[in-house]
Motif scaffolding. Structure first.
Motif, PDB file in Angstrom:
ATOM      1  N   ALA A  12       0.840  -1.206   0.000  1.00 45.43           N
ATOM      2  CA  ALA A  12       0.000   0.000   0.000  1.00 45.43           C
ATOM      3  C   ALA A  12       0.871   1.250   0.000  1.00 45.43           C
ATOM      4  CB  ALA A  12      -0.950  -0.011   1.200  1.00 45.43           C
ATOM      5  N   GLY A  13       1.932   1.248   0.790  1.00 49.08           N
ATOM      6  CA  GLY A  13       2.849   2.390   0.835  1.00 49.08           C
ATOM      7  C   GLY A  13       3.530   2.632  -0.501  1.00 49.08           C
ATOM      8  N   GLN A  14       3.938   1.549  -1.158  1.00 56.16           N
ATOM      9  CA  GLN A  14       4.576   1.675  -2.475  1.00 56.16           C
ATOM     10  C   GLN A  14       3.597   2.259  -3.494  1.00 56.16           C
ATOM     11  OE1 GLN A  14       5.665  -2.420  -3.040  1.00 56.16           O
ATOM     12  NE2 GLN A  14       7.653  -2.195  -2.019  1.00 56.16           N
ATOM     13  N   GLU A  21       3.372  10.387  -6.927  1.00 58.24           N
ATOM     14  CA  GLU A  21       4.411  10.936  -7.795  1.00 58.24           C
ATOM     15  C   GLU A  21       3.900  11.157  -9.218  1.00 58.24           C
ATOM     16  OE1 GLU A  21       8.459   8.999  -9.378  1.00 58.24           O
ATOM     17  OE2 GLU A  21       8.406   9.266  -7.194  1.00 58.24           O
ATOM     18  N   ARG A  22       3.018  10.266  -9.664  1.00 52.86           N
ATOM     19  CA  ARG A  22       2.484  10.337 -11.028  1.00 52.86           C
ATOM     20  C   ARG A  22       1.169  11.124 -11.115  1.00 52.86           C
ATOM     21  NH1 ARG A  22       2.349   4.273 -12.836  1.00 52.86           N
ATOM     22  NH2 ARG A  22       1.458   5.199 -14.708  1.00 52.86           N
ATOM     23  N   GLY A  23       0.657  11.578  -9.985  1.00 53.44           N
ATOM     24  CA  GLY A  23      -0.580  12.343  -9.973  1.00 53.44           C
ATOM     25  C   GLY A  23      -1.812  11.518 -10.298  1.00 53.44           C
ATOM     26  N   LEU A  24      -1.795  10.248  -9.930  1.00 54.21           N
ATOM     27  CA  LEU A  24      -2.911   9.351 -10.230  1.00 54.21           C
ATOM     28  C   LEU A  24      -3.854   9.215  -9.040  1.00 54.21           C
ATOM     29  CD1 LEU A  24      -0.948   6.489 -12.040  1.00 54.21           C
ATOM     30  CD2 LEU A  24      -2.338   8.294 -13.098  1.00 54.21           C
ATOM     31  N   MET A  25      -5.148   9.175  -9.347  1.00 52.32           N
ATOM     32  CA  MET A  25      -6.181   8.986  -8.322  1.00 52.32           C
ATOM     33  C   MET A  25      -6.795   7.599  -8.464  1.00 52.32           C
ATOM     34  SD  MET A  25      -6.442  11.832  -6.547  1.00 52.32           S
ATOM     35  CE  MET A  25      -8.081  11.914  -5.846  1.00 52.32           C
ATOM     36  N   VAL A  26      -7.229   7.033  -7.319  1.00 51.21           N
ATOM     37  CA  VAL A  26      -7.747   5.673  -7.258  1.00 51.21           C
ATOM     38  C   VAL A  26      -9.130   5.673  -6.608  1.00 51.21           C
ATOM     39  CG1 VAL A  26      -7.383   3.393  -6.203  1.00 51.21           C
ATOM     40  CG2 VAL A  26      -5.442   4.670  -7.103  1.00 51.21           C
ATOM     41  N   ALA A  27      -9.987   4.764  -7.099  1.00 56.04           N
ATOM     42  CA  ALA A  27     -11.269   4.468  -6.456  1.00 56.04           C
ATOM     43  C   ALA A  27     -11.348   2.963  -6.229  1.00 56.04           C
ATOM     44  CB  ALA A  27     -12.433   4.928  -7.325  1.00 56.04           C
ATOM     45  N   THR A  28     -12.079   2.571  -5.200  1.00 57.98           N
ATOM     46  CA  THR A  28     -12.299   1.153  -4.929  1.00 57.98           C
ATOM     47  C   THR A  28     -13.799   0.873  -4.924  1.00 57.98           C
ATOM     48  OG1 THR A  28     -12.371   1.423  -2.523  1.00 57.98           O
ATOM     49  CG2 THR A  28     -10.209   0.989  -3.509  1.00 57.98           C
ATOM     50  N   LEU A  36     -11.953  -2.798   3.137  1.00 58.55           N
ATOM     51  CA  LEU A  36     -10.589  -3.067   3.608  1.00 58.55           C
ATOM     52  C   LEU A  36      -9.518  -2.582   2.632  1.00 58.55           C
ATOM     53  CD1 LEU A  36     -10.987  -6.658   5.125  1.00 58.55           C
ATOM     54  CD2 LEU A  36     -10.626  -4.507   6.371  1.00 58.55           C
ATOM     55  N   ILE A  37      -9.790  -2.633   1.339  1.00 57.25           N
ATOM     56  CA  ILE A  37      -8.795  -2.173   0.364  1.00 57.25           C
ATOM     57  C   ILE A  37      -8.582  -0.670   0.536  1.00 57.25           C
ATOM     58  CG2 ILE A  37      -8.208  -1.957  -2.086  1.00 57.25           C
ATOM     59  CD1 ILE A  37     -10.135  -4.450  -2.476  1.00 57.25           C
ATOM     60  N   ALA A  38      -9.678   0.072   0.591  1.00 55.72           N
ATOM     61  CA  ALA A  38      -9.573   1.518   0.836  1.00 55.72           C
ATOM     62  C   ALA A  38      -8.925   1.772   2.191  1.00 55.72           C
ATOM     63  CB  ALA A  38     -10.950   2.170   0.761  1.00 55.72           C
ATOM     64  N   GLY A  39      -9.247   0.951   3.175  1.00 56.22           N
ATOM     65  CA  GLY A  39      -8.663   1.097   4.502  1.00 56.22           C
ATOM     66  C   GLY A  39      -7.164   0.902   4.498  1.00 56.22           C
ATOM     67  N   LEU A  41      -5.138   1.331   1.956  1.00 56.59           N
ATOM     68  CA  LEU A  41      -4.520   2.445   1.233  1.00 56.59           C
ATOM     69  C   LEU A  41      -4.527   3.731   2.055  1.00 56.59           C
ATOM     70  CD1 LEU A  41      -5.968   1.692  -2.306  1.00 56.59           C
ATOM     71  CD2 LEU A  41      -3.550   1.562  -1.650  1.00 56.59           C
ATOM     72  N   THR A  42      -5.640   4.000   2.740  1.00 57.16           N
ATOM     73  CA  THR A  42      -5.740   5.248   3.498  1.00 57.16           C
ATOM     74  C   THR A  42      -4.984   5.190   4.817  1.00 57.16           C
ATOM     75  OG1 THR A  42      -7.875   4.597   4.445  1.00 57.16           O
ATOM     76  CG2 THR A  42      -7.917   5.962   2.437  1.00 57.16           C
ATOM     77  N   GLU A  43      -4.469   4.041   5.181  1.00 54.45           N
ATOM     78  CA  GLU A  43      -3.608   3.923   6.358  1.00 54.45           C
ATOM     79  C   GLU A  43      -2.282   4.653   6.115  1.00 54.45           C
ATOM     80  OE1 GLU A  43      -2.779   2.816  10.185  1.00 54.45           O
ATOM     81  OE2 GLU A  43      -4.635   2.319   9.143  1.00 54.45           O
ATOM     82  N   ILE A  44      -1.938   4.851   4.855  1.00 51.01           N
ATOM     83  CA  ILE A  44      -0.640   5.412   4.486  1.00 51.01           C
ATOM     84  C   ILE A  44      -0.705   6.941   4.491  1.00 51.01           C
ATOM     85  CG2 ILE A  44       1.144   5.465   2.692  1.00 51.01           C
ATOM     86  CD1 ILE A  44       0.588   2.656   4.011  1.00 51.01           C
ATOM     87  N   PRO A  45       0.217   7.605   5.201  1.00 49.28           N
ATOM     88  CA  PRO A  45       0.256   9.065   5.159  1.00 49.28           C
ATOM     89  C   PRO A  45       0.428   9.561   3.717  1.00 49.28           C
ATOM     90  CG  PRO A  45       1.683   8.232   6.904  1.00 49.28           C
ATOM     91  CD  PRO A  45       1.250   7.043   6.084  1.00 49.28           C
ATOM     92  N   GLY A  46      -0.288  10.597   3.367  1.00 46.85           N
ATOM     93  CA  GLY A  46      -0.222  11.130   2.015  1.00 46.85           C
ATOM     94  C   GLY A  46      -1.233  10.521   1.067  1.00 46.85           C
ATOM     95  N   SER A  47      -2.013   9.572   1.564  1.00 45.61           N
ATOM     96  CA  SER A  47      -2.985   8.899   0.694  1.00 45.61           C
ATOM     97  C   SER A  47      -4.093   9.835   0.215  1.00 45.61           C
ATOM     98  CB  SER A  47      -3.599   7.690   1.398  1.00 45.61           C
ATOM     99  OG  SER A  47      -4.245   8.073   2.597  1.00 45.61           O
TER     100      SER A  47
END
Length: 166
Positions: A12-14, A21-28, A36-39, A41-47
């Motif tokens: 998730a951090g990677q 860095e690439r300016g990409l947005m994600v939806a789940t 849990l997938i969103a959870g 990903l959002t655990e990571i600072p900067g998400s």
């Protein structure tokens, strides 16, 4: 940092770093994983610069109302199917500002399975705008509800990574 397994937290951090860095947005769009997938990903600072939104569409009505899944698809193939997962990921993209999305629908157990669709069966789809749709059918087996859900999160994160490379 969290109660997540180390490999999930690392992946998730990677993803958050690479997508930021690439300016990409994600939806789940999640059924059996319940967010849990969103959870993860959002655990990571900067998400917040990467995650647009997550849809938890556990019921068929939610899949129809929130993601635009065709009721005929659900009638013909069921909620746990390749067709439904693909409609879910397309719906997540069309109902968000995300550049890519992942969708999951499956049977985490312990009940609810059948001979045709056993416990541990999960269909995942990932797509980017204007890109190909990836689909995977995973048969994790009766490894326990939590293990099926964590295995699904792992596969979903890998599929997001693969989608971003296309």
């Amino acid at each position: 940092m969290s109660g997540w397994p180390e490999d999930i937290e690392t992946k998730a951090g990677q993803l958050i770093a690479a997508f930021s860095e690439r300016g990409l947005m994600v939806a789940t769009a999640e059924s059996c994983t319940g967010g849990l997938i969103a959870g993860a990903l959002t655990e990571i600072p900067g998400s917040s610069s990467v995650i647009d939104r997550g849809f938890v569409t556990y019921s068929n009505d939610a899949k129809i109302q929130m993601l635009g899944v065709d009721p005929a698809t659900l009638d013909a193939h069921g909620a746990v199917s390749r067709q439904t997962a693909i409609e879910m990921v397309r719906g997540a993209l069309s109902h968000s500002k995300a550049d890519m999305a992942v969708a999951v629908t499956g049977i985490a157990g312990p009940g609810g399975g059948s001979e045709e669709k056993p416990v541990g069966l999960v269909h995942l789809a990932a797509a980017s705008r204007g890109g190909n749709v990836l689909h995977r059918e995973m048969r994790y087996g009766e490894i326990g509800r939590d293990a099926v859900r964590m295995a699904t999160v792992r596969t979903a994160l890998i599929m997001l990574e693969e989608t971003s490379e296309n």
